[in-house]
Design a protein around this motif. Structure first.
Motif, PDB file in Angstrom:
ATOM      1  N   VAL A 151       0.845  -1.202   0.000  1.00 60.49           N
ATOM      2  CA  VAL A 151       0.000   0.000   0.000  1.00 60.49           C
ATOM      3  C   VAL A 151       0.877   1.247   0.000  1.00 60.49           C
ATOM      4  N   GLY A 152       1.931   1.219   0.818  1.00 62.05           N
ATOM      5  CA  GLY A 152       2.840   2.365   0.898  1.00 62.05           C
ATOM      6  C   GLY A 152       3.531   2.661  -0.416  1.00 62.05           C
ATOM      7  N   SER A 153       3.806   1.620  -1.218  1.00 62.54           N
ATOM      8  CA  SER A 153       4.474   1.836  -2.506  1.00 62.54           C
ATOM      9  C   SER A 153       3.608   2.623  -3.478  1.00 62.54           C
ATOM     10  N   LEU A 154       2.288   2.619  -3.238  1.00 63.05           N
ATOM     11  CA  LEU A 154       1.355   3.307  -4.142  1.00 63.05           C
ATOM     12  C   LEU A 154       0.870   4.641  -3.588  1.00 63.05           C
ATOM     13  N   LYS A 155       1.347   5.015  -2.397  1.00 56.98           N
ATOM     14  CA  LYS A 155       0.896   6.254  -1.776  1.00 56.98           C
ATOM     15  C   LYS A 155       1.204   7.490  -2.618  1.00 56.98           C
ATOM     16  N   GLY A 156       2.300   7.428  -3.371  1.00 53.21           N
ATOM     17  CA  GLY A 156       2.658   8.568  -4.206  1.00 53.21           C
ATOM     18  C   GLY A 156       1.664   8.820  -5.320  1.00 53.21           C
ATOM     19  N   LEU A 157       0.967   7.750  -5.747  1.00 53.94           N
ATOM     20  CA  LEU A 157      -0.033   7.875  -6.809  1.00 53.94           C
ATOM     21  C   LEU A 157      -1.433   8.093  -6.256  1.00 53.94           C
ATOM     22  N   GLU A 158      -1.735   7.422  -5.140  1.00 57.81           N
ATOM     23  CA  GLU A 158      -3.061   7.514  -4.542  1.00 57.81           C
ATOM     24  C   GLU A 158      -2.928   7.638  -3.026  1.00 57.81           C
ATOM     25  N   PRO A 159      -2.846   8.882  -2.523  1.00 54.54           N
ATOM     26  CA  PRO A 159      -2.627   9.111  -1.085  1.00 54.54           C
ATOM     27  C   PRO A 159      -3.702   8.505  -0.186  1.00 54.54           C
ATOM     28  N   SER A 160      -4.910   8.290  -0.697  1.00 49.13           N
ATOM     29  CA  SER A 160      -6.006   7.796   0.141  1.00 49.13           C
ATOM     30  C   SER A 160      -6.076   6.276   0.215  1.00 49.13           C
ATOM     31  N   ILE A 161      -5.191   5.589  -0.487  1.00 51.03           N
ATOM     32  CA  ILE A 161      -5.233   4.130  -0.502  1.00 51.03           C
ATOM     33  C   ILE A 161      -4.954   3.582   0.895  1.00 51.03           C
ATOM     34  N   TYR A 162      -5.650   2.503   1.267  1.00 54.50           N
ATOM     35  CA  TYR A 162      -5.466   1.901   2.591  1.00 54.50           C
ATOM     36  C   TYR A 162      -5.737   0.403   2.506  1.00 54.50           C
ATOM     37  N   ILE A 163      -5.430  -0.305   3.581  1.00 53.34           N
ATOM     38  CA  ILE A 163      -5.657  -1.746   3.638  1.00 53.34           C
ATOM     39  C   ILE A 163      -6.664  -2.052   4.736  1.00 53.34           C
ATOM     40  N   SER A 164      -7.604  -2.924   4.449  1.00 54.68           N
ATOM     41  CA  SER A 164      -8.658  -3.274   5.400  1.00 54.68           C
ATOM     42  C   SER A 164      -8.087  -4.021   6.609  1.00 54.68           C
ATOM     43  N   HIS A 165      -8.663  -3.752   7.779  1.00 55.67           N
ATOM     44  CA  HIS A 165      -8.250  -4.449   8.996  1.00 55.67           C
ATOM     45  C   HIS A 165      -8.542  -5.953   8.886  1.00 55.67           C
ATOM     46  N   TRP A 166      -9.657  -6.276   8.220  1.00 52.08           N
ATOM     47  CA  TRP A 166      -9.992  -7.688   8.034  1.00 52.08           C
ATOM     48  C   TRP A 166      -8.944  -8.390   7.171  1.00 52.08           C
ATOM     49  N   LEU A 167      -8.453  -7.695   6.160  1.00 49.60           N
ATOM     50  CA  LEU A 167      -7.445  -8.273   5.273  1.00 49.60           C
ATOM     51  C   LEU A 167      -6.113  -8.443   6.004  1.00 49.60           C
ATOM     52  N   ILE A 168      -5.799  -7.508   6.883  1.00 48.50           N
ATOM     53  CA  ILE A 168      -4.587  -7.631   7.708  1.00 48.50           C
ATOM     54  C   ILE A 168      -4.685  -8.863   8.601  1.00 48.50           C
ATOM     55  N   LEU A 169      -5.851  -9.037   9.256  1.00 47.51           N
ATOM     56  CA  LEU A 169      -6.048 -10.191  10.128  1.00 47.51           C
ATOM     57  C   LEU A 169      -5.975 -11.497   9.349  1.00 47.51           C
ATOM     58  N   SER A 170      -6.595 -11.514   8.187  1.00 50.88           N
ATOM     59  CA  SER A 170      -6.577 -12.720   7.365  1.00 50.88           C
ATOM     60  C   SER A 170      -5.158 -13.080   6.945  1.00 50.88           C
ATOM     61  N   THR A 171      -4.384 -12.067   6.561  1.00 50.36           N
ATOM     62  CA  THR A 171      -2.984 -12.278   6.188  1.00 50.36           C
ATOM     63  C   THR A 171      -2.190 -12.823   7.364  1.00 50.36           C
ATOM     64  N   MET A 172      -2.426 -12.269   8.549  1.00 48.20           N
ATOM     65  CA  MET A 172      -1.737 -12.707   9.763  1.00 48.20           C
ATOM     66  C   MET A 172      -2.046 -14.164  10.077  1.00 48.20           C
ATOM     67  N   MET A 173      -3.325 -14.526  10.017  1.00 53.13           N
ATOM     68  CA  MET A 173      -3.738 -15.899  10.328  1.00 53.13           C
ATOM     69  C   MET A 173      -3.161 -16.896   9.327  1.00 53.13           C
ATOM     70  N   LEU A 174      -3.214 -16.538   8.042  1.00 49.72           N
ATOM     71  CA  LEU A 174      -2.702 -17.435   7.009  1.00 49.72           C
ATOM     72  C   LEU A 174      -1.195 -17.616   7.134  1.00 49.72           C
ATOM     73  N   ALA A 175      -0.487 -16.530   7.409  1.00 50.78           N
ATOM     74  CA  ALA A 175       0.971 -16.608   7.545  1.00 50.78           C
ATOM     75  C   ALA A 175       1.370 -17.444   8.762  1.00 50.78           C
ATOM     76  N   MET A 176       0.639 -17.305   9.860  1.00 50.35           N
ATOM     77  CA  MET A 176       0.920 -18.134  11.039  1.00 50.35           C
ATOM     78  C   MET A 176       0.635 -19.602  10.745  1.00 50.35           C
ATOM     79  N   PHE A 177      -0.424 -19.854  10.011  1.00 54.05           N
ATOM     80  CA  PHE A 177      -0.761 -21.217   9.606  1.00 54.05           C
ATOM     81  C   PHE A 177       0.376 -21.844   8.799  1.00 54.05           C
ATOM     82  N   LEU A 178       0.908 -21.102   7.825  1.00 54.84           N
ATOM     83  CA  LEU A 178       2.001 -21.610   6.997  1.00 54.84           C
ATOM     84  C   LEU A 178       3.277 -21.787   7.814  1.00 54.84           C
ATOM     85  N   GLY A 179       3.530 -20.851   8.730  1.00 55.87           N
ATOM     86  CA  GLY A 179       4.721 -20.950   9.566  1.00 55.87           C
ATOM     87  C   GLY A 179       4.692 -22.170  10.468  1.00 55.87           C
TER      88      GLY A 179
END
Length: 304
Positions: A151-179
């Motif tokens: 998201v940060g890499s695209l801030k220069g083009l779209e300052p309002s871009i953000y990532i959903s809290h649900w997507l962050i949680l899902s990423t965290m759970m999946l990564a822990m599962f793989l680990g």
């Protein structure tokens, strides 16, 4: 020296940094179709390849003696003597400085995520990798930082871009599962000798890991499902059809469970994905479905 340094950066592991492109997939401003957005995202990808490579170099330097006892890790350039400790340290400093300077010039958010990623891995390499559960949480946090950096890499083009809290949680759970799946396969493969390769494995057992992976697999599916039906997601993309991608996520996780429990795979998640054709096909179908629903359904091309 160039070849040993390159292989020490673990190019096969760079597949993990593809998560930075998720920001393009889940952007609502049509950034996916803008060449400049791809250029920024690719720059972020390359920077994180350098950062993650410097982390791998750091680990190889810190764990050189243990790696020499491992059947596979002993083939790494530093452990095998193809790259000296002095050369490895010099390469680490140069690559790290170049990566951080480039990150600073991309965006403030990206720089902070890049710096946090390296500091997290520093703490992991010298302390947290030997703290049960926190070791896997650190790995998962690394994926969350990557996703946020996308998201940060695209801030220069779209300052309002953000990532959903649900997507962050899902990423965290999946990564822990793989680990944890990786930890499980290491114990199953090396058994009594597992602790010689990774000290923290003495704090885990197959039954304990199986309980945790079951919980995390369920949580990854649930949090992703909540993301697809949340009011914020529907308002952001102007569509409630993202829920139709949930079965693909469900299949992907169940397929991975099959691979680790029946096929005895999972020690290297990147290699599992690169080898398993059904998993690859499912991932491609999921990505295509997400892109169509988010970026083309409103245009009338795929209005369903």
């Amino acid at each position: 020296m160039i070849a040993p340094v390159f292989f020490s950066l673990r190019p096969k592991q760079w597949i993990k940094n593809l998560i930075l492109f998720a920001a393009l997939m889940f952007s609502e401003k049509g950034l996916l179709l803008e060449p400049m957005a791809w250029l920024y995202a690719f720059a972020g990808f390359l920077i994180f390849c350098g950062l993650s490579g410097s982390v791998y170099l750091l680990n190889d330097i810190a764990d050189v003696e243990k790696d020499r006892l491992h059947p596979k890790k002993s083939l790494r350039p530093i452990a095998a003597g193809e790259l000296s400790m002095t050369e490895g340290k010099a390469a680490l400093i140069v690559i790290l400085l170049i990566s951080l300077v480039a990150a600073y010039n991309l965006s403030q958010l990206f720089f902070f995520m890049a710096l946090a990623y390296f500091m997290l891995n520093l703490a992991y390499s010298f302390k947290l990798k030997n703290v049960v559960i926190l070791d896997v949480m650190c790995i998962a946090a690394g994926f969350v930082l990557r996703a946020t950096a996308g998201v940060g890499s695209l801030k220069g083009l779209e300052p309002s871009i953000y990532i959903s809290h649900w997507l962050i949680l899902s990423t965290m759970m999946l990564a822990m599962f793989l680990g944890l799946a990786k930890r499980r396969q290491e114990i199953a493969t090396y058994q009594d000798e597992a602790v010689l390769h990774r000290k923290i494995l003495a704090q885990y057992s197959l039954s304990f890991i199986d309980q945790m992976t079951s919980i995390l697999a369920a949580m990854a599916i649930v949090t992703y499902s909540f993301y697809t039906v949340s009011a914020d997601t529907i308002a952001k993309f102007g569509s409630d059809k993202l829920v139709y991608t949930v079965p693909m996520v469900l299949y992907g996780i169940l397929r991975y469970l099959y691979l680790i429990h029946i096929q005895d795979q999972g020690e290297n998640p990147s290699e599992v994905v690169m080898r398993d054709r059904p998993l690859q096909i499912n991932l491609v179908i999921w990505a295509i479905a997400v892109v169509i629903i988010i970026h083309f359904s409103k245009s009338g091309w795929f209005n369903f």
